[in-house]
Design an enzyme around this catalytic site. Structure first.
Site, PDB file in Angstrom:
ATOM      1  N   SER A  10       0.849  -1.190   0.000  1.00  0.00           N
ATOM      2  CA  SER A  10       0.000   0.000   0.000  1.00  0.00           C
ATOM      3  C   SER A  10       0.880   1.233   0.000  1.00  0.00           C
ATOM      4  O   SER A  10       1.630   1.484   0.949  1.00  0.00           O
ATOM      5  CB  SER A  10      -0.893   0.008   1.240  1.00  0.00           C
ATOM      6  OG  SER A  10      -1.469   1.300   1.359  1.00  0.00           O
ATOM      7  N   HIS A  35      -0.831  -0.873  -4.502  1.00  0.00           N
ATOM      8  CA  HIS A  35      -2.164  -0.565  -3.969  1.00  0.00           C
ATOM      9  C   HIS A  35      -2.244   0.935  -3.695  1.00  0.00           C
ATOM     10  O   HIS A  35      -1.433   1.488  -2.950  1.00  0.00           O
ATOM     11  CB  HIS A  35      -2.378  -1.365  -2.686  1.00  0.00           C
ATOM     12  CG  HIS A  35      -3.741  -1.223  -2.087  1.00  0.00           C
ATOM     13  ND1 HIS A  35      -4.839  -1.924  -2.541  1.00  0.00           N
ATOM     14  CD2 HIS A  35      -4.182  -0.466  -1.047  1.00  0.00           C
ATOM     15  CE1 HIS A  35      -5.893  -1.608  -1.806  1.00  0.00           C
ATOM     16  NE2 HIS A  35      -5.529  -0.712  -0.894  1.00  0.00           N
ATOM     17  N   MET A 143     -12.112  -5.709   3.949  1.00  0.00           N
ATOM     18  CA  MET A 143     -11.329  -4.818   4.828  1.00  0.00           C
ATOM     19  C   MET A 143     -11.085  -5.523   6.160  1.00  0.00           C
ATOM     20  O   MET A 143     -12.029  -6.005   6.802  1.00  0.00           O
ATOM     21  CB  MET A 143     -12.079  -3.510   5.084  1.00  0.00           C
ATOM     22  CG  MET A 143     -12.064  -2.507   3.940  1.00  0.00           C
ATOM     23  SD  MET A 143     -10.443  -2.039   3.337  1.00  0.00           S
ATOM     24  CE  MET A 143      -9.701  -1.245   4.756  1.00  0.00           C
ATOM     25  N   GLY A 148      -9.551   3.984   6.302  1.00  0.00           N
ATOM     26  CA  GLY A 148      -9.201   5.382   6.588  1.00  0.00           C
ATOM     27  C   GLY A 148      -7.735   5.628   6.878  1.00  0.00           C
ATOM     28  O   GLY A 148      -7.208   6.660   6.495  1.00  0.00           O
ATOM     29  N   PHE A 149      -7.095   4.678   7.531  1.00  0.00           N
ATOM     30  CA  PHE A 149      -5.711   4.915   7.944  1.00  0.00           C
ATOM     31  C   PHE A 149      -4.888   3.642   7.852  1.00  0.00           C
ATOM     32  O   PHE A 149      -5.412   2.546   8.085  1.00  0.00           O
ATOM     33  CB  PHE A 149      -5.662   5.445   9.388  1.00  0.00           C
ATOM     34  CG  PHE A 149      -6.396   6.746   9.547  1.00  0.00           C
ATOM     35  CD1 PHE A 149      -5.766   7.962   9.287  1.00  0.00           C
ATOM     36  CD2 PHE A 149      -7.739   6.757   9.915  1.00  0.00           C
ATOM     37  CE1 PHE A 149      -6.460   9.162   9.396  1.00  0.00           C
ATOM     38  CE2 PHE A 149      -8.444   7.955  10.035  1.00  0.00           C
ATOM     39  CZ  PHE A 149      -7.802   9.165   9.772  1.00  0.00           C
ATOM     40  N   GLY A 150      -3.598   3.820   7.564  1.00  0.00           N
ATOM     41  CA  GLY A 150      -2.672   2.696   7.624  1.00  0.00           C
ATOM     42  C   GLY A 150      -2.253   2.458   9.068  1.00  0.00           C
ATOM     43  O   GLY A 150      -2.577   3.236   9.973  1.00  0.00           O
ATOM     44  N   GLY A 151      -1.555   1.371   9.300  1.00  0.00           N
ATOM     45  CA  GLY A 151      -0.953   1.112  10.604  1.00  0.00           C
ATOM     46  C   GLY A 151      -1.904   0.647  11.687  1.00  0.00           C
ATOM     47  O   GLY A 151      -1.560   0.698  12.864  1.00  0.00           O
ATOM     48  N   GLY A 178      -5.333  -4.301   5.443  1.00  0.00           N
ATOM     49  CA  GLY A 178      -5.294  -3.673   6.759  1.00  0.00           C
ATOM     50  C   GLY A 178      -4.653  -4.565   7.806  1.00  0.00           C
ATOM     51  O   GLY A 178      -5.172  -5.641   8.112  1.00  0.00           O
ATOM     52  N   GLY A 179      -3.506  -4.124   8.312  1.00  0.00           N
ATOM     53  CA  GLY A 179      -2.851  -4.847   9.396  1.00  0.00           C
ATOM     54  C   GLY A 179      -2.212  -6.163   8.991  1.00  0.00           C
ATOM     55  O   GLY A 179      -1.938  -7.004   9.852  1.00  0.00           O
ATOM     56  N   GLY A 199       0.866  -2.312   3.972  1.00  0.00           N
ATOM     57  CA  GLY A 199       1.495  -0.991   3.955  1.00  0.00           C
ATOM     58  C   GLY A 199       2.604  -0.890   4.971  1.00  0.00           C
ATOM     59  O   GLY A 199       3.790  -1.019   4.655  1.00  0.00           O
ATOM     60  N   SER A 200       2.221  -0.698   6.239  1.00  0.00           N
ATOM     61  CA  SER A 200       3.244  -0.427   7.251  1.00  0.00           C
ATOM     62  C   SER A 200       4.206  -1.589   7.457  1.00  0.00           C
ATOM     63  O   SER A 200       5.390  -1.372   7.706  1.00  0.00           O
ATOM     64  CB  SER A 200       2.594   0.001   8.564  1.00  0.00           C
ATOM     65  OG  SER A 200       1.468  -0.771   8.838  1.00  0.00           O
TER      66      SER A 200
HETATM   67  O1  LIG Z   1      -7.095   0.861   2.812  1.00  0.00           O
HETATM   68  C1  LIG Z   1      -6.271   1.115   3.653  1.00  0.00           C
HETATM   69  C2  LIG Z   1      -6.650   1.919   4.840  1.00  0.00           C
HETATM   70  O2  LIG Z   1      -7.981   2.248   4.777  1.00  0.00           O
HETATM   71  C3  LIG Z   1      -4.824   0.686   3.473  1.00  0.00           C
HETATM   72  O3  LIG Z   1      -4.688   0.037   2.234  1.00  0.00           O
HETATM   73  C4  LIG Z   1      -4.360  -0.215   4.599  1.00  0.00           C
HETATM   74  O4  LIG Z   1      -4.602   0.292   5.849  1.00  0.00           O
HETATM   75  C5  LIG Z   1      -2.902  -0.615   4.445  1.00  0.00           C
HETATM   76  O5  LIG Z   1      -2.102  -0.196   5.474  1.00  0.00           O
HETATM   77  P1  LIG Z   1      -1.551  -1.153   6.655  1.00  0.00           P
HETATM   78  O6  LIG Z   1      -0.999  -2.392   5.992  1.00  0.00           O
HETATM   79  O7  LIG Z   1      -0.523  -0.307   7.287  1.00  0.00           O
HETATM   80  O8  LIG Z   1      -2.717  -1.479   7.540  1.00  0.00           O
HETATM   81 FE   LIG Z   2      -6.587   0.035   0.854  1.00  0.00          FE
END
Ligand SMILES: O=C(CO)[C@H](O)[C@H](O)COP(=O)(O)O
Ligand SMILES: [Fe+2]
Length: 226
Positions: A10, A35, A143, A148-151, A178-179, A199-200
């Site tokens: 991401s 992504h 999801m 809304g947010f990464g991490g 996510g996560g 992502g993170s």
């Molecule tokens: O859609 C997303 C957030 O809404 C991101 O794609 C997702 O959160 C990826 O980040 P991480 O792997 O850090 O959770």
């Molecule tokens: Fe995403």
């Protein structure tokens, strides 16, 4: 035949000021897709990128740009994102209940690959008509955090949805987002996810290539033992 593993870092966790080189680095480390999280500060309380950034990135890469639209009005984005060079267009079922057929049709006409996403609290049954219709979506994004947010922390309870989808649709692309990282991937892979957004865990790693290969191996191992 087993669905193919796709690992999609991401870019939300990348250095946006150096997006092209961050993308190039991820592809060199073994990423299959990039992504791209598009947020409108209305469907989610965060604002990220839109078509102009996709267009800029497209000038630097031929990679599959897996666009995740966390927006209230996805129809408004079809034309601009197609022109910008988006590859996948994944909208949220929560906003498109009344017009998803038209939306999917337009996404396909514009040459993109349609996907549907659902939030942790949305029942999985809501996406069945979109997978089974005359003009079906080609991917479901489950999801695994609130969008809304990464991490954020992976929500294991969302795996019931992945299991239900995999049982019903053996050849469907099922994405989790996510996560995800080395400590959570086995849960998602054994439930049947094959497209993995991270992502993170990737961008925060000393050796992102190792994380990408751990994610891929987990998906392949789970497929072999199923
Ligand atoms: O859609 C997303 C957030 O809404 C991101 O794609 C997702 O959160 C990826 O980040 P991480 O792997 O850090 O959770
Ligand atoms: Fe995403």
């Amino acid at each position: 035949m087993a669905v193919v593993a796709k690992i999609a870092p991401s870019m939300l966790s990348s250095d946006f000021a150096n997006l092209a080189s961050e993308a190039e680095r991820m592809l060199r480390f073994g990423a299959d897709w990039l992504h791209m999280d598009i947020m409108d500060r209305h469907f989610v309380p965060n604002l990220t990128i839109g078509a102009p950034v996709i267009e800029s990135l497209r000038k630097h890469t031929k990679a599959y740009l897996d666009c995740h639209l966390m927006v209230t009005n996805p129809l408004d984005y079809v034309e601009p994102l197609a022109k910008a060079g988006a590859s996948g267009f994944t909208f949220h079922v929560e906003v498109a209940k009344d017009y998803w057929q038209d939306l999917v049709h337009q996404i396909k006409v514009k040459g993109m690959r349609p996907g549907v996403a659902l939030k942790p609290g949305t029942p999985v049954e809501e996406v069945y008509p979109l997978v089974e219709g005359e003009n079906p979506v080609e991917m479901v994004l489950v999801m695994t955090v609130e969008p809304g947010f990464g991490g954020q922390k992976f929500m294991p309870e969302t795996m019931d949805k992945v299991r239900a989808l995999r049982k019903k649709y053996p050849s469907l692309d099922i994405e989790v987002d996510g996560g995800l990282g080395p400590s959570t991937i086995d849960m998602a892979a054994s439930a049947g996810a094959n497209c993995i957004v991270a992502g993170s865990s990737v961008f925060g790693a000393k050796e992102p290539a190792n994380v990408i290969s751990i994610l891929r191996k987990s998906v392949r191992d789970a497929q072999q033992s199923s």
